[in-house]
Write an enzyme that holds these catalytic residues in place. Structure first.
Site, PDB file in Angstrom:
ATOM      1  N   ILE A  80       0.853  -1.187   0.000  1.00 48.79           N
ATOM      2  CA  ILE A  80       0.000   0.000   0.000  1.00 48.79           C
ATOM      3  C   ILE A  80       0.889   1.237   0.000  1.00 48.79           C
ATOM      4  O   ILE A  80       2.019   1.195   0.497  1.00 48.79           O
ATOM      5  CB  ILE A  80      -0.979  -0.004   1.215  1.00 48.79           C
ATOM      6  CG1 ILE A  80      -2.088   1.036   1.036  1.00 48.79           C
ATOM      7  CG2 ILE A  80      -0.227   0.153   2.529  1.00 48.79           C
ATOM      8  CD1 ILE A  80      -3.257   0.863   1.999  1.00 48.79           C
ATOM      9  N   CYS A  81       0.378   2.320  -0.603  1.00 48.94           N
ATOM     10  CA  CYS A  81       1.112   3.588  -0.616  1.00 48.94           C
ATOM     11  C   CYS A  81       0.097   4.720  -0.492  1.00 48.94           C
ATOM     12  O   CYS A  81      -0.953   4.536   0.123  1.00 48.94           O
ATOM     13  CB  CYS A  81       1.951   3.719  -1.888  1.00 48.94           C
ATOM     14  SG  CYS A  81       0.972   3.850  -3.400  1.00 48.94           S
ATOM     15  N   GLY A  82       0.378   5.859  -1.094  1.00 51.91           N
ATOM     16  CA  GLY A  82      -0.532   6.993  -1.004  1.00 51.91           C
ATOM     17  C   GLY A  82      -1.771   6.832  -1.868  1.00 51.91           C
ATOM     18  O   GLY A  82      -2.887   6.946  -1.385  1.00 51.91           O
TER      19      GLY A  82
END
Length: 123
Positions: A80-82
């Protein structure tokens, strides 16, 4: 290998990566899947899912296998990231490192928070 070396083979097509929605991610995290948040430490510190390990995209490399990354390449991993772009790239790199079950959370933390999803999943 570091990032530039992983992408230096012009004949190699990047592997397609499975993307998952928040419901699927929540279920998998609840079941104990390894969650890698690939944002920078300041982004991670601002808001993150409690079960996540922070391994910034720029630092994903073979030397982390056995430290943060599991030695067992069949271990399921969710990234997961932004917004979903870096986690997708991270999942491609993990595939290239030999991991067989890597999934990227579509929409990243922006959508996660926008949907009011919890920051702690396992009780």
């Amino acid at each position: 290998k570091h990032l530039p070396e992983l992408f230096s083979d012009p004949g190699r097509e990047p592997e397609a990566v499975a993307t998952i929605d928040g419901d699927t991610a929540t279920r998998l995290i609840g079941e104990g899947v390894l969650l890698l948040d690939v944002r920078t430490p300041p982004e991670f510190d601002a808001a993150h899912i409690a079960e996540a390990d922070n391994l910034p995209l720029q630092q994903i490399a073979a030397e982390h296998i056995g430290k943060i990354l599991p030695e067992d390449k069949s271990t399921p991993i969710v990234t997961i990231c932004g917004v979903g772009k870096r986690s997708y790239a991270a999942a491609q790199i993990l595939n290239q490192l030999g991991y067989e079950h890597v999934m990227s959370v579509d929409g990243g933390m922006q959508l996660w928070l926008g949907e009011g999803r919890p920051l702690k999943i396992r009780r």
